[in-house]
Design an enzyme around this catalytic site. Structure first.
Site, mmCIF file in Angstrom:
data_model
loop_
_atom_site.group_PDB
_atom_site.id
_atom_site.type_symbol
_atom_site.label_atom_id
_atom_site.label_comp_id
_atom_site.label_asym_id
_atom_site.label_seq_id
_atom_site.Cartn_x
_atom_site.Cartn_y
_atom_site.Cartn_z
ATOM 1 N N PHE A 1 0.731 -1.272 0.109
ATOM 2 C CA PHE A 1 0.033 0.016 -0.033
ATOM 3 C C PHE A 1 0.837 1.320 -0.006
ATOM 4 C CE2 PHE A 1 -2.930 -2.615 2.270
ATOM 5 C CZ PHE A 1 -3.821 -3.193 1.335
ATOM 6 N N ASP B 1 -1.027 -7.909 11.634
ATOM 7 C CA ASP B 1 0.063 -8.045 10.674
ATOM 8 C C ASP B 1 1.478 -8.037 11.230
ATOM 9 O OD1 ASP B 1 1.393 -8.586 8.220
ATOM 10 O OD2 ASP B 1 1.251 -6.570 7.527
#
Length: 996
Positions: free
Chosen positions: A724, A849
């Protein structure tokens, strides 16, 4: 560094207790060894100690307990003269795992046979086995043993069999092996052994079998090998050996098998090489650099059964003398420079008809020419494999080829054959592979080809076959691949072709003259990977059922007369990589789903009648992977596609209406809107200070400021890049070099789906979090860049020591190192951060994550958890259904994410705990959970679990103790405590011994 006052995580206490238990076990083992060395033989106790280190899932050692007499234990044999002593231990194929070959076995001094083959034992071959002076058979094959072969085995002078094949052993073969004067079998096949072959092996005058294949041995073959008078099998295959085969080897009259396949050996075979090898049965020399002629004298070795000389540089003709080998079963001479031009050069084919046992004949990829002799039909009826492909052979396929009733593979492709298919082909009902492509064969495809019901591959492409495709092809229920391409076939595609449910590798009908539509039955081919029907005369619409072939990766339908639009059901093809529909009559709008196919990397829709706007996302962002030329009514798209801009102008009447009514009306409304906007803006401005404007609670910074801080986002300042966003190092102090102004700037890749959501989530997740072990957000930027595109960035506190990933897995030219204390400290920091996120914030937050690259280290190596782009604020207790909260799909990173996330289950703090456990294992072992060694069901958990019972030092990252080794002398027990650790030890070899 002052420890935080928050509670110590329970997980860390469990790790500490585990480490303590391992240490106590090691102490107990050392104490037991000391007792044994002073109290005399105690075979029962030694075996129980051996058992205590093993995992026994099959219960093979269930009888090993003090309630049973020692001699009744499974696999145990006691002596006759000394019934209390063990003389044989045979636990072959007992499914033993999770342990090692215990050094306590070295105390069984009466042992004559030790057979632990075909289990899953690890660790090293213990040097203590060198104490077994009576040992005659040592079999540790088919395990996962590591380290080197101990030189101490050279003291077992009565050894007759030493079998260590199929392990992970490395290093050189010890010269002490040459002291085993009674050795008859030495098998070290399929390990990682290196270095040269020690000439001392030639001292083993009793040796009958020497197998050193599938290692990385180098250098020349010792000429002294010719001095082993009883040698019957010599296998040196798949090493890095070079040079010539020493002449003395051709004089070992007892030799029955010689394999030097897969080396870099060169030279010629001496003219008299086979004069003294009357017993030779197996002769393997493929994949080397030999040249010269195939010697006719090989017929002197009348016992020869298998000859493999492929992938060399042999030239000349095939000697007809090979037909004198009555026991010949296999003759492989492919990929050489063998020639045949005249009928006499093919005499060997006639003589081979005398070899009644012949099953395998491979002459592919040579320079054989001339007419294909009809004598090929007279070969042995036992023949199952015949390949003459990739030569320059002329003539017809003999009509009596059907005499070879047992034939399973017939490969004649890439030649100059002519004529029609012989009708006797339909008799070969055992045929599994028929490859006749790339010839000049003509006529029609046999209707009786449907009799070959065992066929899995049918290759007739690149010929001049005519007529229609016989419907009987649908009877071939075992086909995996069909190739009818580049012929003159006509008519329709028979629907029966799509009843072959096994068809998976490919269906190629391209470059023919086929007509009609693509049958809707194509949807029956659920496992088809590639469909080619390009350059035919196919018409009508693309059947929507093509979308039922959900595994399809490649579709080639260009140069036909297909009509209509692209079926929306093709959106089911989630693995589609290539789609070529060019040069047809397709029409309609560009399908929206094409830009959503993530695997698609080539799209050709050129020269059709598509209309409307070309998308800007997905595959349409790269002009080198998409072609839409020749569609005059398309517009828009990226600039490199060179399409006109989309225009939405109306007719002249509408233009007049626009000028006379709509434009003035819009202007009036615009003035009114502007007035209200200015009033509202002035009111808002009066209520706040412009210098304190913020976004989501953070102070703002301009795009120009960040561009200046990073020198125009120069690649020299690029710290890393992810899904991202990209992270740059920047200096907000301008020309001042103050370290306080150094920051990390994460620039969002807004063109990536989910990036904007990630930006919002990250800001929201840590807006109200304050903890020393969390990465701090300094400021935000939500603006427009120099191109007028949206620009969003997050400015973080700079971490000068990078990520934990950089320290655990540094580049080869980096000398980063974390000792045991540093790693424990980092684990504590991460544990404190998670504890705060889960229990002490405004609301529980799941990071989702956690992995080493998201753990950043400051100047003092204090860990800070960062990257909250996938985080989730848990508003319903401690969990949140994943499928209701995320549009970004799978959360986390493969290997670190909790298994339930992959199944679409709830997001919870337990998922972070799982990731934390993986992080602990990676820090302790130094191995990523995605390491290439983890295959066939093995993963990081099992790898660590197998080491619990006495093998902890085999999996621990030895860099943890580098400071200890540097500061203390080496111990006497170097085999246990001082060996270096090499990650290549973990490779598990699964090969087949070609000489077995």
């Amino acid at each position: 560094m002052q420890a935080p006052s928050c509670p110590f995580p329970r997980m860390m206490r469990a790790v500490a207790l585990q480490c303590l238990s391992v240490w106590l076990c090691s102490c107990a083992t050392a104490a037991s060894l000391a007792v044994l060395s002073s109290s005399g033989p105690a075979d029962e106790l030694n075996l129980l100690l051996f058992k205590s280190e093993l995992s026994d899932p099959a219960g093979a050692l269930s009888s090993w307990n003090t309630s049973n007499p020692l001699c009744r234990w499974r696999g145990v044999t006691c002596g006759r003269r000394h019934p209390e002593r063990v003389v044989a231990l045979n636990l072959n194929s007992s499914h033993l795992a999770g342990g090692r070959v215990s050094p306590f076995l070295g105390n069984l001094t009466f042992l004559r046979t030790l057979n632990l083959g075909d289990n899953d034992l690890g660790g090293q071959v213990p040097p203590e086995l060198g104490r077994l002076s009576r040992l005659q058979v040592l079999n540790l094959s088919l395990n996962a043993l590591q380290g080197s072969i101990p030189a101490a085995l050279g003291r077992c002078t009565k050894l007759r069999v030493l079998n260590l094949r199929n392990n992970l052993l490395q290093g050189e073969i010890p010269v002490q092996i040459g002291s085993l004067e009674n050795l008859e079998i030495l098998n070290l096949f399929a390990n990682n052994l290196s270095g040269q072959i020690p000439p001392s092996i030639a001292n083993l005058s009793s040796l009958q079998t020497l197998n050193l294949g599938n290692n990385t041995l180098s250098g020349a073959i010792p000429s002294s090998f010719g001095c082993m008078p009883h040698l019957s099998l010599l296998s040196l295959q798949f090493n890095n050996l070079s040079g010539l085969i020493p002449p003395p080897i051709w004089n070992i009259s007892s030799l029955k098998g010689l394999s030097v396949v897969g080396n870099a050996l060169s030279g010629t075979i001496p003219a008299g090489a086979f004069a003294n090898l009357p017993l030779l049965q197996l002769f393997y020399m493929s994949y080397n650099q030999f040249h010269g002629h195939v010697p006719a004298i090989l017929a002197n070795s009348s016992e020869l059964q298998r000859i493999e000389l492929g992938y060399n540089f042999f030239s000349g003709t095939v000697p007809p003398e090979v037909g004198g080998l009555q026991n010949l079963e296999s003759l492989a001479l492919s990929n050489n420079l063998l020639q045949a031009t005249t009928p006499s050069d093919w005499n060997f084919m006639s003589t081979l008809s005398n070899c009644s046992q012949l099953q395998y004949l491979d002459l592919a990829s040579n320079e054989l020419g001339g007419m294909l002799p009809s004598s090929i039909s007279n070969l042995s009826t036992s023949l199952v494999y015949l390949s003459l492909s990739r030569n320059r052979i002329l003539g017809n396929i003999p009509e009596r080829i059907g005499n070879l009733l047992q034939l399973q593979v017939l490969s004649l492709e890439n030649n100059l054959l002519t004529g029609t298919l012989p009708s006797s082909l339909s008799i070969l009902t055992n045929l599994g592979d028929l490859s006749l492509g790339r010839n000049n064969l003509s006529g029609s495809v046999l209707l009786t080809i449907g009799n070959l019901t065992q066929l899995s591959n049918l290759y007739l492409g690149y010929n001049t076959f005519s007529g229609s495709i016989p419907s009987t092809v649908g009877n071939l229920a075992s086909l995996l691949n069909i190739d009818f391409s580049t012929n003159n076939l006509t008519g329709i595609i028979p629907s029966s072709l799509f009843n072959i449910s096994t068809l998976s590798l490919g269906l190629d009908l391209s470059y023919n003259c086929l007509e009609g539509s693509i049958p809707s039955e194509i949807g029956n081919l659920k496992n088809l990977v590639e469909f080619r029907a390009a350059s035919n005369r196919l018409s009508h619409e693309i059947p929507p059922t093509l979308g039922d072939c959900e595994i399809l990766q490649n579709i080639y339908l260009q140069n036909n007369f297909l009509e209509g639009s692209i079926p929306p059901l093709l959106s089911r093809l989630k693995g589609l990589e290539i789609l070529d529909l060019s040069s047809n009559k397709l029409s309609g709008q560009m399908p929206k789903f094409l830009e959503d196919l993530n695997t698609l990397h080539y799209l050709n829709l050129s020269f059709n009648n598509f209309i409307g706007e070309v998308p800007f996302t997905g595959i349409f962002t790269n002009a080198t992977t998409v072609s839409v030329q020749g569609n005059d009514k398309l517009c828009g798209g990226i600039q490199d596609l060179h399409l006109p801009p989309c225009s939405f102008e109306s007719s002249k009447k509408n233009k007049l209406l626009l000028k006379t009514i709509i434009i003035p009306l819009v202007a009036v409304l615009g003035v009114i809107f502007l007035v209200f906007f200015l009033l509202a803006w002035n009111k808002q401005r009066s209520n706040r200070n412009p210098s304190t404007a913020s976004i989501q609670g953070y102070p703002s910074v301009s795009y120009l400021t960040l561009a200046k801080a990073t020198n125009g986002f120069s690649t020299a300042n690029l710290l890393g890049s992810g899904t991202f966003g990209s992270v740059y190092k920047g200096n907000l102090g301008g020309d001042r070099g103050d370290s306080a102004n150094i920051v990390a700037i994460k620039v969002l890749k807004l063109q990536t789906p989910g990036a904007l959501k990630s930006f919002t989530v990250e800001c929201e997740a840590i807006r109200n979090t304050r903890h020393r072990n969390l990465v701090k957000i300094m400021t935000l930027c939500s603006s427009i860049d120099s191109k007028g595109d949206d620009f969003k960035a997050i400015v973080f506190e700079f971490m000068p020591n990078g990520s934990l990933e950089d320290w655990l897995h540094p580049d080869q030219n980096e000398e980063k190192h974390l000792d045991l204390l540093k790693r424990v400290s980092i684990l504590l920091d991460v544990g404190y951060a998670l504890d705060y996120l889960h229990s002490y914030g405004a609301a529980p937050i799941a990071h989702c994550d956690l992995k080493p690259s998201n753990v950043l280290l400051d100047v003092d190596l204090v860990a800070h958890v960062g990257d909250f782009g996938l985080a989730r604020i848990l508003t319903e207790g401690n969990s949140f259904p994943q499928n209701s909260t995320s549009s970004m799909g799978f959360r986390g990173t493969i290997g670190y994410a909790a298994p339930e996330y992959g199944a679409g289950n709830v997001i919870s703090i337990q998922g972070d705990v799982y990731s934390y456990g993986i992080l602990i294992l990676e820090i302790v072992t130094g191995k990523r959970p995605t390491d290439s060694m983890f295959i066939q069901g093995l993963n990081l958990h099992k790898y660590a679990e197998m080491a619990i019972h006495g093998g902890v030092m085999d999996v621990v990252d030895m860099r943890l103790f580098s400071h200890i080794k540097k500061g203390s002398p080496a111990t006497d027990d170097s085999s246990t405590f001082s060996r270096t650790y090499d990650p290549s030890d973990e490779r598990r070899i699964d090969c087949t011994d070609l000489t077995s």
